[in-house]
Write a protein that holds these residues in place. Structure first.
Motif, PDB file in Angstrom:
ATOM      1  N   ARG A 169      59.163  29.520  -6.970  1.00  0.00           N
ATOM      2  CA  ARG A 169      58.632  28.951  -5.716  1.00  0.00           C
ATOM      3  C   ARG A 169      58.951  29.863  -4.542  1.00  0.00           C
ATOM      4  O   ARG A 169      58.069  30.176  -3.725  1.00  0.00           O
ATOM      5  CB  ARG A 169      59.215  27.552  -5.469  1.00  0.00           C
TER       6      ARG A 169
ATOM      7  N   ASP B   7      52.154  26.857   1.218  1.00  0.00           N
ATOM      8  CA  ASP B   7      52.686  25.699   0.523  1.00  0.00           C
ATOM      9  C   ASP B   7      51.804  25.302  -0.669  1.00  0.00           C
ATOM     10  O   ASP B   7      52.305  24.979  -1.745  1.00  0.00           O
ATOM     11  CB  ASP B   7      52.802  24.539   1.508  1.00  0.00           C
ATOM     12  N   ASP B   8      50.495  25.339  -0.466  1.00  0.00           N
ATOM     13  CA  ASP B   8      49.564  25.022  -1.552  1.00  0.00           C
ATOM     14  C   ASP B   8      49.782  25.946  -2.751  1.00  0.00           C
ATOM     15  O   ASP B   8      49.830  25.502  -3.901  1.00  0.00           O
ATOM     16  CB  ASP B   8      48.101  25.190  -1.084  1.00  0.00           C
TER      17      ASP B   8
ATOM     18  N   LYS C   8      52.422  27.813  -3.474  1.00  0.00           N
ATOM     19  CA  LYS C   8      53.746  27.564  -4.040  1.00  0.00           C
ATOM     20  C   LYS C   8      53.727  26.362  -4.989  1.00  0.00           C
ATOM     21  O   LYS C   8      54.210  26.438  -6.123  1.00  0.00           O
ATOM     22  CB  LYS C   8      54.745  27.307  -2.900  1.00  0.00           C
ATOM     23  N   VAL C   9      53.137  25.256  -4.525  1.00  0.00           N
ATOM     24  CA  VAL C   9      53.065  24.042  -5.341  1.00  0.00           C
ATOM     25  C   VAL C   9      52.255  24.303  -6.614  1.00  0.00           C
ATOM     26  O   VAL C   9      52.665  23.927  -7.715  1.00  0.00           O
ATOM     27  CB  VAL C   9      52.451  22.875  -4.539  1.00  0.00           C
TER      28      VAL C   9
ATOM     29  N   ALA D 180      54.155  26.486  -9.132  1.00  0.00           N
ATOM     30  CA  ALA D 180      55.258  25.713  -9.711  1.00  0.00           C
ATOM     31  C   ALA D 180      54.739  24.696 -10.720  1.00  0.00           C
ATOM     32  O   ALA D 180      55.320  24.502 -11.794  1.00  0.00           O
ATOM     33  CB  ALA D 180      56.055  25.017  -8.609  1.00  0.00           C
TER      34      ALA D 180
ATOM     35  N   TYR E  43      60.887  18.674  -1.205  1.00  0.00           N
ATOM     36  CA  TYR E  43      59.866  19.070  -2.169  1.00  0.00           C
ATOM     37  C   TYR E  43      59.765  18.020  -3.264  1.00  0.00           C
ATOM     38  O   TYR E  43      60.773  17.443  -3.674  1.00  0.00           O
ATOM     39  CB  TYR E  43      60.261  20.426  -2.781  1.00  0.00           C
TER      40      TYR E  43
ATOM     41  N   LYS F 272      51.104  15.027   1.575  1.00  0.00           N
ATOM     42  CA  LYS F 272      49.880  15.634   1.074  1.00  0.00           C
ATOM     43  C   LYS F 272      49.722  15.422  -0.439  1.00  0.00           C
ATOM     44  O   LYS F 272      48.626  15.141  -0.921  1.00  0.00           O
ATOM     45  CB  LYS F 272      49.891  17.133   1.400  1.00  0.00           C
TER      46      LYS F 272
END
Ligand SMILES: Nc1ncnc2c1ncn2[C@@H]1O[C@H](COP(=O)(O)OP(=O)(O)O)[C@@H](O)[C@H]1O
Ligand SMILES: Nc1ncnc2c1ncn2[C@@H]1O[C@H](COP(=O)(O)OP(=O)(O)O)[C@@H](O)[C@H]1O
Lengths: 135, 105, 135, 105
Positions: free
Chosen positions: A28, A46-47, A49-50, A53, B56, B90
């Protein structure tokens, strides 16, 4: 028409981690740092990274074999293509199909997502484009 | 890359207040699942998740919340999620789980 | 004698970056995250981060050829071994010898440092041990 | 992973005050070198580096400071470094550069 200097032209970064859950955090961080370099905005970082992961998590949840997870980032000026690859047995592969939530999240966050199976290698290909790029 | 969880039973509202600090992912969610199972075992009641310090969450973390909710629903109890950060909100939105849990801004 | 459960047993992480200065920051972040996982304290994490970045910098300062820099981390419970490798031409190699400050810093911060040249591959091997490990 | 530099000439002390914010490494030090060369060109004087917001320095950053110092020494000027963080102080110490520059805690 003005010619634009290309900064990134299929520049290639790779990271490979053991299939242990505690290393997804390392991925990440690395993914965020790379995305930041390329000029994605905070939400896009962030998108990505998510999504990366979740791709690792799909493999970790279903993989019994003890091989590494390989992630490859292809950098271009207006987009990044990411491959997440791992050796995976037939049995693991069946288990993997059930894991819908992670894949659903990835598809929601990335511009293109493609799943491939090739002679024991599972490959998830994802593309994220910089949306607010100058025309 | 770690998760710490504070748990308290609120006598006034008769609910558990759970405050996870850190990252709820495939590494930390097994432990989080255990904690939720323990408190549900100890006392069936509504659960409030205080997300102020949750940085997270991934699909496995969402999965743990979903299975806890399923257990609670057997006795008409619920899970409320408060103080949640935008990046986590989100994920609830895109998975439709914002309609499954009670989310208070 | 009590048997201790091994958590890390030659676990292997790799990262490969293009030889462009802006990616050394990515390596620093990744290196810190990995070192943190292994249980080094804050000062040790910083030492490792600096040493790996200096190793990349040595290569970046002397390398004319356009190949990636490969970093490999071997994780064990009480130490981490790191290899920094790159293809390097004879000419680049000579230039490299002059860069004393970076290598001096690496040697000050790591427990063992070894430089190897092998058929066009430059390899810097470094070991950092966890000093306050329980006896 | 970036560096911003504020430069001011202090009339009272007749010295440059340079405040770098961020990381001074192989990526950012060419630009930092240019800035130092420019101010030395503009006015030969002592330089104070305010390290309060300098998070990182590597051997190339140290090299830039050393070559600026060499130029200044031609006219008996000096470089003073203040407000430096512990991780950066450590690098000056192990390289012996703490004896080459004037370092004020
Ligand atoms: N968008 C969704 N809305 C509601 N439920 C979902 C959604 N996505 C997944 N689920 C459910 O979440 C649950 C999580 O399952 P899992 O992670 O295997 O944990 P467990 O085995 O403890 O139930 C599954 O029952 C799955 O059907
Ligand atoms: N520990 C040290 N003490 C003093 N000077 C040093 C030390 N280490 C390196 N140097 C000097 O620092 C200078 C940096 O050189 P370099 O990075 O090539 O920049 P430049 O080419 O602008 O002089 C060199 O002159 C080198 O001799």
């Amino acid at each position: 028409m003005s010619e634009k200097l290309k900064i990134y032209d299929n520049d290639n970064i790779k990271i490979s981690i053991p299939n242990k859950p505690e290393f997804v955090g390392v991925v990440r961080l690395t993914t965020s740092a790379i995305s930041n370099r390329l000029g994605f905005n905070i939400e896009e970082i962030d998108d990505i990274k998510v999504a990366v992961a979740e791709a690792c998590t799909i493999i970790l949840e279903s993989q019994l074999t003890n091989t590494n997870i390989d992630i490859e980032y292809i950098l271009n000026d207006n987009e990044m293509t990411i491959f997440v690859r791992s050796e995976i047995s037939e049995q693991d592969n069946e288990q993997l199909a059930e894991k819908g939530l992670g894949l659903f999240i990835i598809k929601s966050l990335m511009n293109e997502v493609e799943m491939k199976d090739d002679s024991g290698i599972k490959e998830l290909k994802m593309i994220k484009r910089i949306e607010d790029v100058a025309q | 890359m770690a998760l710490e969880v504070i748990k308290n039973f609120n006598d006034e509202n008769q609910c558990w207040i759970i405050k996870p600090t850190g990252e709820l992912d495939i590494y930390t969610s097994p432990n989080f699942k255990e904690i939720l199972n323990e408190i549900i075992e100890e006392k069936r009641a509504d659960i409030t998740i205080d997300g102020e310090k949750l940085e997270y969450i991934d699909s496995t973390g969402l999965g743990v919340l979903i299975s806890a909710l399923k257990k609670l629903k057997e006795n008409e109890h619920n899970i409320k999620i408060i103080n949640i950060k935008a990046n986590i909100k989100k994920l609830f939105n895109i998975t439709g789980l914002n309609k499954v849990f009670i989310i208070k801004e």
